[in-house]
Design an enzyme around this catalytic site. Structure first.
Site, mmCIF file in Angstrom:
data_model
loop_
_atom_site.group_PDB
_atom_site.id
_atom_site.type_symbol
_atom_site.label_atom_id
_atom_site.label_comp_id
_atom_site.label_asym_id
_atom_site.label_seq_id
_atom_site.Cartn_x
_atom_site.Cartn_y
_atom_site.Cartn_z
ATOM 1 N N CYS A 93 0.868 -1.321 -0.056
ATOM 2 C CA CYS A 93 -0.001 -0.036 -0.020
ATOM 3 C C CYS A 93 1.125 1.391 0.111
ATOM 4 C CB CYS A 93 -1.011 -0.070 1.121
ATOM 5 S SG CYS A 93 -1.312 1.581 1.715
ATOM 6 N N CYS A 133 0.530 3.754 2.709
ATOM 7 C CA CYS A 133 0.810 3.208 4.014
ATOM 8 C C CYS A 133 2.494 3.671 4.096
ATOM 9 C CB CYS A 133 0.622 1.770 4.061
ATOM 10 S SG CYS A 133 -1.052 1.674 3.988
#
Lengths: 296, 106
Positions: B31, B34
């Site tokens: 991600c 993230c």
């Protein structure tokens, strides 16, 4: 007091920072809510020159950041709400920052459908980032809303996780390129639902489905919104001249306010490429540097 | 170390039974956003050391925890107090907003 304040942390912002900081200008880069910009939502980037095997979007952005920091750029995270109209400028978010010049590189953000139920289920079944959230829909039924390349690409990517994907579009035809449409059409997991306008999303604590204007209903576990991008310039409308779609009006990178420059997707509705944004970031940095020299 | 990796087996002890507020960052290696959030959470952990607990849940390794707290989009950050989720953020958050949210519940 900074010589240059750059607002935005995509390729345009970081490239501008690399140039101004390397020219010994005191540089602050303010990163907004999407730290690293749109590329952090992608996977492999194959068309940024210099990476013959491709590079991951987030990796490329982290490299750009480190390169800007190496020359002395300060990076903070804040969401800017206002900018004053004459140099030295004050830009204000959660606090105020003073700069002699400003480079706007706020880019663009995913468009929302703009209905209340969409906000309600955001992060509870509604997503704007297939690469981030596809994982949570393993074996589920989901819809991708949109008719452009992004919608086709996201739908194709999501076949890795979901068991059934419905591309929902409000028209009969697609804006997407032929090759992307063919790829989606040939995938057994993907089907199409055309001429459907969303009325509202429904569910309990999580999304359960969508109701359309024509009275029909589609039960869903997830919905990915891919209806295009809009320039992140709403906070500038009292400061700068924008065009009817909200893009900052520029000549090269010079805006309607002396000392404020703009670069990247917030001015560019035509190309919208990382390498173009980076190039414009360089232009804005050189224009800001020249403007500061003229002030001495 | 102030920053803690939380798994299914340590969640009860670290989060539910903590006497301090706990900030949990649900994330994954694939991600992109993230990756931007990670270093910010580490800074929060440093600044709030002694006042709050900061931990990270890898959703690949602990899908059950993500499911239990209704995480369907990452990064998601949840603040727990007394074992209960009291505040949830979806999307990358600044250090300031996380610290001010933690300060409210200390």
């Amino acid at each position: 007091m900074y010589d240059v304040i750059i607002i935005g942390s995509g390729p345009a912002g970081y490239t501008a920072a690399i140039y101004t900081a390397r020219a010994y200008l005191k540089t602050l880069l303010i990163a907004g809510p999407q730290f690293g910009g749109q590329l952090t939502k992608t996977t492999t980037i194959d068309n940024f020159p210099g990476f013959s095997k491709g590079i991951m979007g987030p990796t490329l952005m982290e490299e750009m950041k480190q390169q800007a920091v190496r020359f002395g750029t300060e990076v903070v995270m804040d969401e800017i709400k206002t900018i004053t109209k004459t140099s030295p400028f004050t830009v204000t978010g959660s606090k105020g920052y003073q700069g002699k010049t400003i480079i706007i590189a706020t880019g663009a953000q995913a468009k929302t459908l703009g209905i209340a139920s969409e906000e309600q289920f955001r992060g509870k079944g509604i997503s704007y980032c297939a690469t981030c959230d596809g994982f949570f829909f393993k074996g589920k039924t989901i819809a991708v809303f949109g008719g452009g390349d992004t919608a086709m690409e996201e739908a194709t990517f999501l076949t890795k996780f979901a068991s059934k994907i419905i591309i929902v579009h409000r028209r009969e035809e697609f804006r997407a390129s032929k090759i992307m449409i063919e790829k989606a059409k040939n995938d057994p997991k993907i089907s199409f639902l055309l001429s459907k306008t969303v009325k509202e999303f429904y569910g309990n604590t999580v999304l359960r489905g969508v109701k359309f204007e024509d009275g029909t209903d589609l039960p869903l576990d997830g919905a990915f919104i891919a209806i295009g991008h809009t320039p992140a310039t709403a906070f500038l409308k009292d400061t700068l001249t924008l065009d009817e779609k909200g893009y900052v009006k520029v000549t090269n990178t010079v805006t309607s306010v002396p000392g404020i420059f703009a670069a990247g997707d917030c001015v560019d509705s035509r190309y919208r490429q990382a390498v173009v944004a980076a190039g414009m970031g360089c232009m804005a940095a050189m224009d800001a540097e020249k403007w500061l020299e003229g002030k001495k | 170390m102030a920053d803690i990796k939380i798994t299914d087996s340590t969640f009860g002890k670290t989060v539910l039974n903590s006497d301090k507020p706990v900030l949990v960052d649900f994330w994954a290696v694939w991600c992109g956003p993230c990756q931007m959030q990670g270093p910010i959470v580490e800074e929060v952990a440093k600044e709030m050391d002694g006042k709050a607990v900061v931990g990270k849940v890898n959703v690949d390794e602990s899908p059950g925890l993500a499911g239990k707290y209704g995480v369907m989009s990452i990064p998601t950050l949840i603040i727990f107090k007394g074992g209960q989720p009291v505040k949830q953020f979806v999307g990358v958050q600044s250090k300031e907003s996380l610290i001010s949210a933690l300060t409210v519940v200390i």
